[in-house]
Write an enzyme that holds these catalytic residues in place. Structure first.
Site, PDB file in Angstrom:
ATOM      1  N   LYS A 208       0.829  -1.185   0.000  1.00 22.94           N
ATOM      2  CA  LYS A 208       0.000   0.000   0.000  1.00 22.94           C
ATOM      3  C   LYS A 208       0.871   1.244   0.000  1.00 22.94           C
ATOM      4  CE  LYS A 208      -3.517  -2.516  -0.067  1.00 22.94           C
ATOM      5  NZ  LYS A 208      -4.228  -2.668  -1.299  1.00 22.94           N
TER       6      LYS A 208
ATOM      7  N   LEU B 181     -10.237  -6.643   0.915  1.00 19.89           N
ATOM      8  CA  LEU B 181      -8.895  -6.151   1.182  1.00 19.89           C
ATOM      9  C   LEU B 181      -7.871  -6.898   0.333  1.00 19.89           C
ATOM     10  CD1 LEU B 181      -9.168  -6.046   5.063  1.00 19.89           C
ATOM     11  CD2 LEU B 181      -9.158  -4.083   3.535  1.00 19.89           C
ATOM     12  N   THR B 182      -6.663  -6.350   0.257  1.00 21.75           N
ATOM     13  CA  THR B 182      -5.642  -6.847  -0.663  1.00 21.75           C
ATOM     14  C   THR B 182      -5.154  -8.250  -0.345  1.00 21.75           C
ATOM     15  OG1 THR B 182      -4.915  -4.620  -1.192  1.00 21.75           O
ATOM     16  CG2 THR B 182      -3.328  -6.376  -1.577  1.00 21.75           C
ATOM     17  N   PHE B 183      -4.592  -8.454   0.823  1.00 18.56           N
ATOM     18  CA  PHE B 183      -4.024  -9.761   1.132  1.00 18.56           C
ATOM     19  C   PHE B 183      -5.086 -10.862   1.190  1.00 18.56           C
ATOM     20  CE2 PHE B 183       0.535  -9.520   2.936  1.00 18.56           C
ATOM     21  CZ  PHE B 183       0.916  -8.653   1.927  1.00 18.56           C
TER      22      PHE B 183
ATOM     23  N   HIS C 106      -6.222 -11.594  -2.572  1.00 15.67           N
ATOM     24  CA  HIS C 106      -5.210 -12.230  -3.412  1.00 15.67           C
ATOM     25  C   HIS C 106      -5.014 -13.695  -3.014  1.00 15.67           C
ATOM     26  CE1 HIS C 106      -4.001  -8.187  -4.861  1.00 15.67           C
ATOM     27  NE2 HIS C 106      -3.579  -8.878  -5.912  1.00 15.67           N
TER      28      HIS C 106
END
Length: 432
Positions: free
Chosen positions: A2, A89-91, A94
């Site tokens: 980020k 969210l990102t983690f 993914h």
């Protein structure tokens, strides 16, 4: 992953309204029968390149700033949108994409977590991020591919830098945000230039400029538009490189995003320190979500705080983890805090002290909200010899990407939350 000014304790999600046209995402708890039998009969699958453009919201495509994506969509498959898993969210997302398991099942329940045995986890904690014990509640696709004789390479994919079950991808790079988009593309092309014995069949590529710009300037900013253009230019460089190597028509390419982005005005703050005595709780996260656990010896105080916050609140909802709405598929994992407070879309949960000490570094664009909200929906485009050409596909949940990829690679899917049957119509009939 980020923007440097972004708080490390940020975000899970908030409830909102459903997304029109989106199929329900209620699939069974992981089981060995969930899409595990759909494998390709081809002995030598076409190479598969999985590309993530972090925070490329589904409707960014309509801005007309991505001609390379437009070309891939015109000659491939373009979904109306792809729904992230909760929290957006990102983690967590993914890892969902490469395991087929929602965050509550894959163990990466937030960008910021606490585990009694492992301690604290956050995006900026390199030691934690590279510790495979945080990731070993699930099996990423590169581990399964390697086990079945396919070589793998990952360019910055979350989780690929950890030693999961004692295993890394065959080739990988530790995350370094100073590596430019063009350099990331060139690395992927260099991996494809290797002799056949070392050349990967499954690869990933990660871009983050769109996400950075969205956090710092908001999703409607000129800076986001510039980041969209720059990322598309890197994709054009990739396509040129694939064509020069005569791989473009022989490789399956999936381009997607982990989540979208929403505007969050600086004045839209829920001040948690004005609602509860923070000294009586263990604060796990703040931001779009606030997560709290009891402190030893403070159970009575925690029960009173839970009672208070579960009453109707302005601009957020709070639940004991056992009462989080079932449609979010969240709250059973031990790493989910006992009390979860979710901001309404366009709001953040923070404290007076944090806002005072982080002036100029607070995100005006963010994600982690209700995964059914239109602003959280993600891009999905696929192109290659196994995909149909020029079709618009319905919206679908991102857990379905995993069984789609295992089918393309001809490897068995691990137990997962996805449903291959929901996405098989993306493929040419001979490939089903």
């Amino acid at each position: 992953m980020k923007f440097p000014f972004r708080p490390l304790w940020c975000v899970v999600a908030a409830l909102g309204t459903g997304c029109a046209g989106l199929k329900p995402t209620t699939h069974p708890t992981p089981s060995a029968t969930s899409a595990a039998t759909h494998v390709s009969a081809a002995p030598r699958p076409a190479p598969l390149l999985l590309i993530s453009i972090d925070a490329y919201r589904a409707d960014y495509y309509d801005r007309g700033l991505s001609p390379t994506l437009g070309m891939l969509a015109k000659t491939g498959v373009h979904a109306d949108s792809m729904q992230p898993s909760f929290p957006s969210l990102t983690f967590p997302n993914h890892y969902t994409i490469v395991t087929g398991l929602r965050p509550d099942h894959n163990g990466i329940v937030n960008n910021t977590m606490f585990d009694p045995k492992l301690g604290a986890f956050s995006l900026g904690n390199r030691k934690a991020v590279s510790n495979g014990l945080w990731w070993d509640e699930a099996t990423p696709i590169w581990e399964t591919a390697d086990a079945h004789g396919l070589r793998t390479a990952t360019m910055f994919w979350p989780g690929s830098g950890a030693d999961i079950h004692g295993h890394h991808p065959d080739q990988w790079k530790p995350f370094d945000d100073s590596v430019t988009a063009d350099q990331r593309v060139d690395q992927v092309l260099a991996w494809l230039d290797q002799p056949a014995a070392r050349r990967p069949t499954f690869l990933t590529l990660y871009f983050d400029a769109v996400d950075h710009a969205g956090h710092r300037y908001g999703p409607h900013s000129t800076q986001v538009d510039d980041a969209i253009r720059d990322t598309d230019a890197a994709l054009a460089r990739l396509v040129r490189g694939l064509k020069q190597r005569h791989l473009y028509r022989r490789m399956n390419i999936i381009v997607l995003a982990d989540h979208g982005m929403a505007s969050v005005p600086l004045s839209h703050n829920v001040m948690m320190d004005k609602l509860i005595p923070l000294q009586d709780v263990h604060t796990v996260t703040m931001g779009i979500v606030a997560g709290f656990d009891p402190k030893p010896g403070h159970l009575h105080a925690f029960a009173a705080i839970e009672h208070t916050l579960q009453q109707p609140q302005q601009h957020m909802h709070c639940w004991d983890k056992s009462r989080i709405p079932a449609r979010l598929d969240y709250g059973h994992n031990a790493r989910v805090p006992q009390l979860v407070c979710l901001a309404d879309v366009g709001w953040r949960i923070t404290t007076t002290r944090y806002n005072a000490t982080h002036q100029g570094r607070i995100s005006v664009g963010d994600h982690g909200y209700d995964n059914a909200d239109p602003r959280m929906q993600a891009l999905f485009i696929a192109h290659g010899p196994d995909f149909r050409e020029g079709i618009r596909f319905h919206a679908f949940p991102n857990v379905d990407v995993y069984p789609l990829m295992t089918h393309l690679l001809g490897i068995p899917a691990r137990p997962n939350d996805g449903n291959y049957r929901d996405v098989e119509d993306m493929l040419k009939p001979v490939d089903r």
